[in-house]
Design a protein around this motif. Structure first.
Motif: not given
Length: 373
Positions: A220-233
């Motif tokens: 009943e316990s959780r974490v959410r980790i959200i990464q926004v990743i940029r692709t440059d060249n």
């Protein structure tokens, strides 16, 4: 907010006009809180309750999807793991409430915008970093369809059980006709990883990678980790970071039950970060894997039990509160590894990783149970 997301819906529906400031002008405001039901999860409660709940219009067409035998979605799911998906649906569905915060790519918490912070906090020079959040989640136990939304509530002063205002709602649909993700991997425990292309006006490609990890000692316990990743060249770089720490408070109610004074957690963004010495070194892991390299099936169960030893060094680690960490690192041959981890006990961790090719295409997703070697 710092994170680039493509469908945040500003929402300012006041649920009550009443507000309560501290009775004394000299009393420092306490952390914002809201009431939660204290019913505990049972083995079959969630899915049964979810099937009878009214979703109204906030989770798009979800109840319709739950009764529709439509398998023509873009993810091409296979149904060889029906029992695993049914177990996943049971463990992931329900009302997940807690706190969420944005962090810099160095791991520093980002303050909430001044416009959303009550005057009482500013008068006392109290910095506010955390949103109180709700995440009503519903998965169809038979068809591979999942829908959920992250709701941010405006901060309040004290324990205002009768007053809460929704600031934003971010909806996500996985599978079915409303599918938005490009890849999804799940585990019966309720852990999952989703990869979602993010609309951006620049020429750079953005991916939102969401990791959901269930505490192995407390489902009943959780974490959410959200990464926004940029692709440059063809180089993948972490652009923004969000962390949500959540508890399960009952079966799915579409967010209609507000949180409150009985919440089992507290704001966390400004608490001490994980110490690097606790996670660096040699670890023994047992991994479940989903292979996306050349696969046309972008909806997969995390399966298998691959054991190996690995060495984790401090380079590139982003150390976070709540015994969490993450990283985005380039490896050999231009391969990029996105990783998150949760040290849930001394010498014991649960981790998850996405591996991308030199062309920034997804190759593999894994979730691992790790112990110090």
């Amino acid at each position: 907010m710092a994170m680039a997301l493509n469908s945040v819906i500003p929402h300012t529906r006041a649920l009550s006009l009443s507000t309560s400031l501290p009775s004394s002008p000299h009393k420092k405001p306490s952390s914002p809180q809201f009431p939660h039901p204290q019913n505990r999860r049972t083995a079959t409660q969630i899915v049964q309750s979810a099937a009878s709940s009214s979703t109204k219009t906030t989770l798009p067409d979800l109840e319709h999807q739950l009764h529709e035998d439509d398998r023509s979605n873009s993810l091409n799911p296979t149904f060889t793991s029906a029992s695993a998906w049914s177990e996943f649906a049971r463990n992931v569905s329900g009302e997940w409430d807690g706190y969420g915060a944005d962090f810099t790519t160095e791991g520093n918490p980002i303050e909430l915008p001044e416009r959303v912070v009550p005057d009482a906090y500013r008068e006392w020079e109290v910095k506010v970093f955390d949103w109180q959040t709700q995440c009503p989640t519903l998965a169809d136990p038979e068809d591979q369809v999942l829908a959920y939304k992250t709701i941010e509530l405006l901060p309040t002063v004290g324990c205002e059980a009768d007053a809460a205002t929704r600031y934003s709602i971010l909806e996500r649909n996985v599978g079915g006709v409303n599918n938005k993700v490009s890849a999804f991997a799940y585990q019966a425990s309720g852990c999952y990883v989703s990869v979602l292309p993010v609309e951006d006006k620049s020429l750079n490609k953005l991916l939102e990678v969401e990791y959901c990890l269930i505490n192995p000692q407390d489902k009943e316990s959780r974490v959410r980790i959200i990464q926004v990743i940029r692709t440059d060249n063809m180089k993948m770089v972490l652009q923004s970071l969000r962390v949500l720490c959540e508890q399960w408070y009952g079966p799915f109610r579409n967010g209609e039950q507000l949180g409150g004074c009985a919440i089992r957690d507290s704001a966390f963004a400004s608490t001490p970060a994980l110490e690097a010495s606790k996670v660096v070194g040699t670890w023994r892991s047992s991994s479940a894997v989903a292979n996306f390299n050349g696969s046309q099936n972008n909806f997969q169960e995390l399966s298998g039990d691959s054991e190996q030893n690995s060495v984790r060094d401090e380079s590139g680690l982003i150390l976070l509160p709540k015994q969490l960490w993450c990283s985005v690192k380039e490896g050999k041959d231009g391969i990029t590894h996105s990783e998150v981890g949760w040290l849930f006990d001394e010498g014991r961790a649960i981790t998850s990783r996405c591996t991308f090719s030199s062309a920034a295409t997804l190759k593999e997703i894994s979730v691992a149970s790790e112990t110090v070697a």
